[in-house]
Design a protein around this motif. Structure first.
Motif, mmCIF file in Angstrom:
data_model
loop_
_atom_site.group_PDB
_atom_site.id
_atom_site.type_symbol
_atom_site.label_atom_id
_atom_site.label_comp_id
_atom_site.label_asym_id
_atom_site.label_seq_id
_atom_site.Cartn_x
_atom_site.Cartn_y
_atom_site.Cartn_z
ATOM 1 N N GLN A 1 -22.463 -18.388 124.648
ATOM 2 C CA GLN A 1 -21.264 -19.012 123.967
ATOM 3 C C GLN A 1 -21.671 -20.126 122.779
ATOM 4 O OE1 GLN A 1 -18.725 -20.514 127.178
ATOM 5 N NE2 GLN A 1 -17.560 -18.809 127.401
ATOM 6 N N HIS A 2 -22.739 -20.721 122.913
ATOM 7 C CA HIS A 2 -23.337 -21.488 122.074
ATOM 8 C C HIS A 2 -23.907 -20.462 120.803
ATOM 9 C CE1 HIS A 2 -23.276 -25.371 123.764
ATOM 10 N NE2 HIS A 2 -23.759 -24.983 124.898
ATOM 11 N N LEU B 1 -23.969 -17.935 130.486
ATOM 12 C CA LEU B 1 -22.848 -18.046 129.654
ATOM 13 C C LEU B 1 -22.695 -18.916 128.832
ATOM 14 C CD1 LEU B 1 -20.063 -16.491 129.082
ATOM 15 C CD2 LEU B 1 -18.910 -17.814 130.818
ATOM 16 N N ASN B 2 -23.027 -20.115 129.063
ATOM 17 C CA ASN B 2 -22.860 -21.298 128.005
ATOM 18 C C ASN B 2 -23.800 -21.091 126.869
ATOM 19 O OD1 ASN B 2 -20.956 -22.624 129.489
ATOM 20 N ND2 ASN B 2 -22.285 -24.058 130.550
ATOM 21 N N THR B 3 -25.030 -20.403 127.507
ATOM 22 C CA THR B 3 -26.023 -20.180 126.239
ATOM 23 C C THR B 3 -25.545 -19.082 125.175
ATOM 24 O OG1 THR B 3 -27.689 -20.771 127.642
ATOM 25 C CG2 THR B 3 -28.321 -19.681 125.749
ATOM 26 N N GLU C 1 -20.667 -19.750 118.926
ATOM 27 C CA GLU C 1 -20.335 -21.092 118.047
ATOM 28 C C GLU C 1 -21.214 -21.154 116.823
ATOM 29 O OE1 GLU C 1 -20.328 -24.354 120.805
ATOM 30 O OE2 GLU C 1 -18.724 -23.566 121.878
#
Length: 86
Positions: free
Chosen positions: A48-49, A44-46, A52
């Motif tokens: 979301q990056h 998920l973090n990847t 961004e």
């Protein structure tokens, strides 16, 4: 590498943890290809990056109510491909 505290103590400086580097790279590649929970780098973090940065819109996470879904990347293997790989 020159900033490592144990660099000056190494007898053979060009052989620094090659085994561990190979293991970590191999674990990352296999974890990502087989989509192993906790080992894959496509979380998920990847995603979301990517949002961004405004790139790869088809890989952005999407939600349907309470759950957030991640679109599989092009390198994600199907079940049949995973079995063949192993």
């Amino acid at each position: 590498m020159f900033d490592l505290s144990y660099w000056s103590d190494l007898d053979v400086r060009h052989c620094i943890d090659v085994m561990h580097v190979e293991k970590n790279v191999c674990d990352s590649i296999i974890g990502t290809l087989l989509n192993i929970q906790g080992k894959t780098k496509d979380g998920l973090n990847t995603c979301q990056h990517l949002v961004e940065m405004g790139i790869r819109a088809k890989l952005h996470p999407w939600s349907n109510g309470k759950k957030i879904y991640l679109t599989p990347a092009c390198h994600t293997l199907s079940r049949k491909e995973k079995i063949s790989f192993c």
